[in-house]
Design a protein around this motif. Structure first.
Motif, PDB file in Angstrom:
ATOM      1  N   HIS A  20       0.825  -1.201   0.000  1.00 37.96           N
ATOM      2  CA  HIS A  20       0.000   0.000   0.000  1.00 37.96           C
ATOM      3  C   HIS A  20       0.869   1.265   0.000  1.00 37.96           C
ATOM      4  CE1 HIS A  20      -3.265   2.745   0.639  1.00 37.96           C
ATOM      5  NE2 HIS A  20      -2.476   3.344   1.505  1.00 37.96           N
ATOM      6  N   GLU A  30      -4.376   6.137  -1.409  1.00 37.28           N
ATOM      7  CA  GLU A  30      -4.403   7.225  -0.434  1.00 37.28           C
ATOM      8  C   GLU A  30      -3.242   7.118   0.562  1.00 37.28           C
ATOM      9  OE1 GLU A  30      -7.628   6.894   2.560  1.00 37.28           O
ATOM     10  OE2 GLU A  30      -7.892   4.849   1.816  1.00 37.28           O
ATOM     11  N   THR A  32      -2.230   7.509   4.323  1.00 38.13           N
ATOM     12  CA  THR A  32      -2.903   7.464   5.616  1.00 38.13           C
ATOM     13  C   THR A  32      -1.861   7.567   6.723  1.00 38.13           C
ATOM     14  OG1 THR A  32      -2.770   5.056   5.885  1.00 38.13           O
ATOM     15  CG2 THR A  32      -4.647   5.906   4.614  1.00 38.13           C
ATOM     16  N   ALA A  73      -4.942   0.060  12.821  1.00 34.91           N
ATOM     17  CA  ALA A  73      -6.323  -0.404  12.622  1.00 34.91           C
ATOM     18  C   ALA A  73      -7.173  -0.074  13.849  1.00 34.91           C
ATOM     19  CB  ALA A  73      -6.332  -1.910  12.348  1.00 34.91           C
ATOM     20  N   GLY A  76      -8.326   3.286  13.729  1.00 31.19           N
ATOM     21  CA  GLY A  76      -9.274   3.594  12.665  1.00 31.19           C
ATOM     22  C   GLY A  76      -8.683   3.891  11.305  1.00 31.19           C
ATOM     23  N   ASP A  77      -7.373   3.688  11.116  1.00 27.80           N
ATOM     24  CA  ASP A  77      -6.769   3.913   9.798  1.00 27.80           C
ATOM     25  C   ASP A  77      -7.442   2.970   8.792  1.00 27.80           C
ATOM     26  OD1 ASP A  77      -3.964   4.963   8.407  1.00 27.80           O
ATOM     27  OD2 ASP A  77      -4.658   3.031   7.636  1.00 27.80           O
ATOM     28  N   PRO A  78      -8.025   3.497   7.713  1.00 25.72           N
ATOM     29  CA  PRO A  78      -8.805   2.645   6.798  1.00 25.72           C
ATOM     30  C   PRO A  78      -7.982   1.554   6.106  1.00 25.72           C
ATOM     31  CG  PRO A  78      -8.571   4.857   5.894  1.00 25.72           C
ATOM     32  CD  PRO A  78      -8.030   4.900   7.286  1.00 25.72           C
ATOM     33  N   VAL A  79      -6.756   1.838   5.771  1.00 26.03           N
ATOM     34  CA  VAL A  79      -5.914   0.827   5.118  1.00 26.03           C
ATOM     35  C   VAL A  79      -5.582  -0.278   6.107  1.00 26.03           C
ATOM     36  CG1 VAL A  79      -3.668   0.409   4.043  1.00 26.03           C
ATOM     37  CG2 VAL A  79      -4.982   2.443   3.442  1.00 26.03           C
ATOM     38  N   VAL A  81      -7.261  -1.072   8.794  1.00 22.69           N
ATOM     39  CA  VAL A  81      -8.500  -1.801   9.092  1.00 22.69           C
ATOM     40  C   VAL A  81      -8.757  -2.851   8.015  1.00 22.69           C
ATOM     41  CG1 VAL A  81     -11.030  -1.587   9.194  1.00 22.69           C
ATOM     42  CG2 VAL A  81      -9.578  -0.012  10.498  1.00 22.69           C
ATOM     43  N   ARG A  82      -8.550  -2.473   6.753  1.00 16.85           N
ATOM     44  CA  ARG A  82      -8.763  -3.432   5.657  1.00 16.85           C
ATOM     45  C   ARG A  82      -7.816  -4.615   5.787  1.00 16.85           C
ATOM     46  NH1 ARG A  82      -5.942  -4.721   1.586  1.00 16.85           N
ATOM     47  NH2 ARG A  82      -4.656  -2.856   1.579  1.00 16.85           N
ATOM     48  N   SER A  85      -8.687  -6.716   8.989  1.00 13.50           N
ATOM     49  CA  SER A  85      -9.979  -7.388   8.786  1.00 13.50           C
ATOM     50  C   SER A  85      -9.855  -8.557   7.824  1.00 13.50           C
ATOM     51  CB  SER A  85     -11.024  -6.395   8.261  1.00 13.50           C
ATOM     52  OG  SER A  85     -11.293  -5.424   9.221  1.00 13.50           O
TER      53      SER A  85
END
Length: 153
Positions: A20, A30, A32, A73, A76-79, A81-82, A85
């Motif tokens: 990423h 993005e 992050t 994660a 709350g960092d979206p990358v 978290v992905r 998860s």
């Protein structure tokens, strides 16, 4: 020199994070907080410096990034978290498959285990037990029971 390991392993999480970051440096993803943290950890701000680091990182180098990925994660960092998860979903699927064999106990092992369990499916978490020993002990017991001479003779 790419790490091996299933999704959910530390090496896999670190590799996903590095991929990423490289995409973000190319302007294709993005940026992050996780991206910034990995660049700071790597001590570089450009793709060439990161590629050099990646080339010599190996599985251990990637795995060292996993706690950073999990912490990001949790923040709350979206990358992140992905990534976490996806790994937890894979681990939950493996556990669900193992439950088909009705094991007497099931544990998740490794240094990241306590931090990954909250991301796993609730129905799987309900079946997990704390590990009794390190995995090497289980392997040794299995080997001894399989290959030891029969003590009845």
């Amino acid at each position: 020199n790419a790490p091996s390991g299933d999704p959910g392993s530390g090496a896999w999480m670190g590799l996903e994070a590095m991929k990423h970051v490289l995409l973000a440096l190319d302007g294709l993803a993005e940026t992050t907080v996780l991206t910034e943290q990995i660049l700071a950890h790597a001590g570089t701000t450009d793709a060439l410096g990161l590629v050099e680091l990646v080339a010599r990182a190996g599985a251990r180098g990637y795995a060292k990034l996993a706690p950073m990925v999990i912490a990001s994660a949790q923040a709350g960092d979206p990358v992140a978290v992905r990534i976490v998860s996806e790994g937890a979903t894979y681990l939950s699927a493996v556990a669900r498959k193992l439950l088909q064999y009705a094991p007497p106990r099931m544990s998740i092992l490794g240094g990241l285990a306590p931090r990954l369990v909250p991301w796993m499916a609730a129905d799987i978490v309900d079946h997990l037990s704390p590990p009794l020993e390190q995995p090497e002990m289980g392997a040794a017991r299995l080997a001894m029971s399989t290959f030891a001479p029969d003590s009845r003779h």
